[in-house]
Design a protein around this motif. Structure first.
Motif, PDB file in Angstrom:
ATOM      1  N   VAL A  68     139.002 -41.375  27.329  1.00  0.00           N
ATOM      2  CA  VAL A  68     139.200 -41.841  28.729  1.00  0.00           C
ATOM      3  C   VAL A  68     138.017 -42.041  29.504  1.00  0.00           C
ATOM      4  O   VAL A  68     137.218 -41.323  29.500  1.00  0.00           O
ATOM      5  N   LEU A  69     137.627 -43.129  30.227  1.00  0.00           N
ATOM      6  CA  LEU A  69     136.513 -43.468  30.914  1.00  0.00           C
ATOM      7  C   LEU A  69     137.066 -43.362  32.361  1.00  0.00           C
ATOM      8  O   LEU A  69     137.722 -44.062  32.530  1.00  0.00           O
ATOM      9  N   VAL A  70     136.376 -42.695  33.187  1.00  0.00           N
ATOM     10  CA  VAL A  70     136.378 -42.694  34.510  1.00  0.00           C
ATOM     11  C   VAL A  70     135.079 -43.293  35.217  1.00  0.00           C
ATOM     12  O   VAL A  70     134.216 -42.466  35.069  1.00  0.00           O
ATOM     13  N   ILE A  71     135.283 -44.167  35.965  1.00  0.00           N
ATOM     14  CA  ILE A  71     134.229 -44.872  36.888  1.00  0.00           C
ATOM     15  C   ILE A  71     134.483 -44.542  38.497  1.00  0.00           C
ATOM     16  O   ILE A  71     135.250 -45.084  38.872  1.00  0.00           O
ATOM     17  N   GLY A  72     133.409 -43.730  39.154  1.00  0.00           N
ATOM     18  CA  GLY A  72     133.857 -43.914  40.527  1.00  0.00           C
ATOM     19  C   GLY A  72     132.752 -43.192  41.332  1.00  0.00           C
ATOM     20  O   GLY A  72     131.675 -42.740  41.020  1.00  0.00           O
ATOM     21  N   ASN A 111     133.269 -38.744  32.611  1.00  0.00           N
ATOM     22  CA  ASN A 111     133.466 -38.767  33.992  1.00  0.00           C
ATOM     23  C   ASN A 111     132.186 -39.378  34.732  1.00  0.00           C
ATOM     24  O   ASN A 111     131.348 -38.732  35.239  1.00  0.00           O
ATOM     25  N   LEU A 112     132.183 -40.831  34.856  1.00  0.00           N
ATOM     26  CA  LEU A 112     130.926 -41.331  35.510  1.00  0.00           C
ATOM     27  C   LEU A 112     131.106 -41.302  36.940  1.00  0.00           C
ATOM     28  O   LEU A 112     131.509 -42.617  37.590  1.00  0.00           O
ATOM     29  N   SER A 113     131.047 -40.299  37.627  1.00  0.00           N
ATOM     30  CA  SER A 113     131.685 -40.321  38.995  1.00  0.00           C
ATOM     31  C   SER A 113     130.276 -39.535  39.722  1.00  0.00           C
ATOM     32  O   SER A 113     129.853 -38.433  39.406  1.00  0.00           O
ATOM     33  N   TYR A 114     129.653 -40.018  40.786  1.00  0.00           N
ATOM     34  CA  TYR A 114     128.722 -39.708  41.450  1.00  0.00           C
ATOM     35  C   TYR A 114     128.548 -40.094  42.994  1.00  0.00           C
ATOM     36  O   TYR A 114     129.165 -41.209  43.295  1.00  0.00           O
ATOM     37  N   HIS A 115     127.646 -39.508  43.601  1.00  0.00           N
ATOM     38  CA  HIS A 115     127.398 -39.890  45.094  1.00  0.00           C
ATOM     39  C   HIS A 115     126.771 -41.201  45.163  1.00  0.00           C
ATOM     40  O   HIS A 115     126.116 -41.397  44.107  1.00  0.00           O
ATOM     41  N   GLY A 116     126.957 -41.840  46.212  1.00  0.00           N
ATOM     42  CA  GLY A 116     126.253 -43.125  46.480  1.00  0.00           C
ATOM     43  C   GLY A 116     127.091 -44.428  46.590  1.00  0.00           C
ATOM     44  O   GLY A 116     128.322 -44.132  45.949  1.00  0.00           O
ATOM     45  N   VAL A 117     126.647 -45.446  47.160  1.00  0.00           N
ATOM     46  CA  VAL A 117     127.650 -46.643  47.151  1.00  0.00           C
ATOM     47  C   VAL A 117     126.953 -47.791  46.454  1.00  0.00           C
ATOM     48  O   VAL A 117     127.368 -49.016  46.394  1.00  0.00           O
ATOM     49  N   ASP A 118     125.689 -47.735  45.557  1.00  0.00           N
ATOM     50  CA  ASP A 118     125.113 -48.790  45.036  1.00  0.00           C
ATOM     51  C   ASP A 118     125.964 -49.357  43.796  1.00  0.00           C
ATOM     52  O   ASP A 118     126.493 -48.327  43.132  1.00  0.00           O
ATOM     53  N   PRO A 119     126.083 -50.393  43.574  1.00  0.00           N
ATOM     54  CA  PRO A 119     127.109 -50.972  42.765  1.00  0.00           C
ATOM     55  C   PRO A 119     126.275 -50.918  41.333  1.00  0.00           C
ATOM     56  O   PRO A 119     126.050 -52.128  40.604  1.00  0.00           O
ATOM     57  N   ASP A 120     125.776 -49.781  40.780  1.00  0.00           N
ATOM     58  CA  ASP A 120     124.972 -49.688  39.642  1.00  0.00           C
ATOM     59  C   ASP A 120     125.632 -48.849  38.547  1.00  0.00           C
ATOM     60  O   ASP A 120     124.994 -48.343  37.455  1.00  0.00           O
ATOM     61  N   ILE A 143     141.346 -46.314  27.468  1.00  0.00           N
ATOM     62  CA  ILE A 143     141.541 -46.949  29.024  1.00  0.00           C
ATOM     63  C   ILE A 143     140.342 -46.353  29.884  1.00  0.00           C
ATOM     64  O   ILE A 143     139.447 -45.768  29.604  1.00  0.00           O
ATOM     65  N   VAL A 144     140.328 -47.360  31.082  1.00  0.00           N
ATOM     66  CA  VAL A 144     139.521 -47.052  32.119  1.00  0.00           C
ATOM     67  C   VAL A 144     140.288 -46.738  33.479  1.00  0.00           C
ATOM     68  O   VAL A 144     140.965 -47.656  33.746  1.00  0.00           O
ATOM     69  N   LEU A 145     139.426 -45.974  34.330  1.00  0.00           N
ATOM     70  CA  LEU A 145     140.156 -45.752  35.538  1.00  0.00           C
ATOM     71  C   LEU A 145     139.029 -46.134  36.282  1.00  0.00           C
ATOM     72  O   LEU A 145     138.143 -45.467  36.628  1.00  0.00           O
ATOM     73  N   LEU A 146     139.161 -47.100  37.257  1.00  0.00           N
ATOM     74  CA  LEU A 146     138.111 -47.438  38.345  1.00  0.00           C
ATOM     75  C   LEU A 146     138.464 -46.676  39.810  1.00  0.00           C
ATOM     76  O   LEU A 146     139.442 -47.002  40.212  1.00  0.00           O
ATOM     77  N   ASP A 147     137.517 -45.759  40.271  1.00  0.00           N
ATOM     78  CA  ASP A 147     137.813 -44.882  41.292  1.00  0.00           C
ATOM     79  C   ASP A 147     136.891 -45.438  42.471  1.00  0.00           C
ATOM     80  O   ASP A 147     135.790 -44.475  42.400  1.00  0.00           O
ATOM     81  N   LEU A 201     133.628 -53.996  36.269  1.00  0.00           N
ATOM     82  CA  LEU A 201     134.578 -54.453  35.429  1.00  0.00           C
ATOM     83  C   LEU A 201     134.297 -55.455  34.567  1.00  0.00           C
ATOM     84  O   LEU A 201     134.779 -55.591  33.267  1.00  0.00           O
ATOM     85  N   ASP A 202     133.339 -56.479  34.854  1.00  0.00           N
ATOM     86  CA  ASP A 202     132.705 -57.356  34.313  1.00  0.00           C
ATOM     87  C   ASP A 202     131.728 -56.792  33.304  1.00  0.00           C
ATOM     88  O   ASP A 202     131.869 -57.334  32.292  1.00  0.00           O
ATOM     89  N   ALA A 203     131.257 -55.802  33.562  1.00  0.00           N
ATOM     90  CA  ALA A 203     130.206 -55.111  32.639  1.00  0.00           C
ATOM     91  C   ALA A 203     130.901 -54.409  31.372  1.00  0.00           C
ATOM     92  O   ALA A 203     130.579 -54.168  30.514  1.00  0.00           O
ATOM     93  N   VAL A 204     132.184 -53.681  31.771  1.00  0.00           N
ATOM     94  CA  VAL A 204     132.995 -53.141  31.092  1.00  0.00           C
ATOM     95  C   VAL A 204     133.359 -54.120  29.971  1.00  0.00           C
ATOM     96  O   VAL A 204     133.469 -53.974  28.573  1.00  0.00           O
ATOM     97  N   GLY A 205     134.130 -55.242  30.501  1.00  0.00           N
ATOM     98  CA  GLY A 205     134.426 -56.374  29.471  1.00  0.00           C
ATOM     99  C   GLY A 205     133.508 -56.990  28.872  1.00  0.00           C
ATOM    100  O   GLY A 205     133.696 -57.294  27.484  1.00  0.00           O
TER     101      GLY A 205
END
Length: 276
Positions: free
Chosen positions: A83-87, A141-150, A163-167, A185-189
């Motif tokens: 499971v991959l969580v991105i957020g 769990n790729l979750s961290y502070h900040g708002v950069d779309p990186d 599965i992927v959860l975008l948070d 999600l384009d990068a995931v694809g």
């Protein structure tokens, strides 16, 4: 002596002016129709009989406004091994909803939770383990502070997720949310192909951020519908269970009780059963 012509009265002048205007307009319409017909014929001579006339406009298909149901995603989650969580920071660290879901999964799995280390800029070397029996399940769990779309810059080393959860949600405008979601999600694809994905709609905000968060949730809902991904509606769960927003801090982050509510909503989306 020549007879004196009678001068025209106001009614005669008006009638004459109306007649002249109608005559001019009729002549212009006749010319315009003829000219348009010539253009249509000329265009059709250069195209195949099946080609539509350039004057015919076909309306663009409307974008779907309702995301698909969770059922297919839930089915993929039941058999998932990774499971991959991105957020953002709402899912980062011990006690956050991702950690709580990993603990719940540990009741029936041997869970390895790989947390993102913000100080080193990479995943922690040693994962946190939950559960002693059952199939092995890895949560990244790729979750961290900040708002950069990186987020796409940090996918190296992550295995193919089931599965992927975008948070994402807080501290971003609706436009920034849509851009971040699209880039991620384009990068995931591009990296892994079509992976079952769900978009998490985060908890409501308070005070000055309330309206922006509401608009952001609507924009992410539309984004999910356009991408064909279901949503996990944490926002609605908070509105139902906590209308006074006592589960939300002054900076719009979930409290301990809020993180528990959040985890419960995700548990249901993943078909996680617990002893609680």
């Amino acid at each position: 002596m020549r007879p004196r012509l009678r001068s025209l009265g106001p009614w005669e002048y008006t009638a004459f002016a109306v007649f002249f205007a109608v005559a001019v307009y009729t002549g212009w319409v006749a010319w315009d129709v003829h000219d348009a017909s010539s253009d249509t014929v000329d265009a059709s001579l250069g195209s195949s009989p099946s080609s539509p006339s350039p004057s015919v406009q076909v309306a663009a298909p409307e974008s779907p406004m309702t995301p698909p149901p969770l059922r297919p995603f839930r089915a993929a989650a039941r058999s998932a091994g990774t499971v991959l969580v991105i957020g953002d920071s709402t899912g980062a660290g011990p006690g956050a909803w991702v950690d709580l879901v990993a603990q719940d999964l540990g009741e029936q799995h041997r869970v390895a939770l790989h947390a993102w280390d913000e100080s080193s800029g990479q995943f922690a070397e040693a994962p946190t383990s939950y559960g002693e029996t059952g199939p092995r399940l890895e949560v990244w769990n790729l979750s961290y502070h900040g708002v950069d779309p990186d987020y796409a810059d940090h996918l190296d080393g992550v295995p193919l997720p089931d599965i992927v959860l975008l948070d994402i949600g807080h501290d971003r405008s609706p436009r920034e949310l849509a851009r971040t979601a699209t880039l991620t999600l384009d990068a995931v694809g591009a990296r892994w192909g079509d992976v079952p994905t769900a978009v998490v709609l985060q908890n409501p905000s308070v005070l000055d951020e309330e309206q922006q968060q509401r608009r952001g949730v609507k924009r992410l809902t539309r984004f999910a519908a356009e991408y064909g991904d279901p949503v996990i509606d944490v926002y609605a769960a908070f509105e139902r269970s906590d209308p006074g927003l006592s589960f939300v801090t002054a900076d719009s982050r979930p409290t301990e009780a809020g993180s528990r509510l959040w985890a419960d909503v995700v548990d249901r989306a993943l078909s996680v059963t617990t002893s609680r």
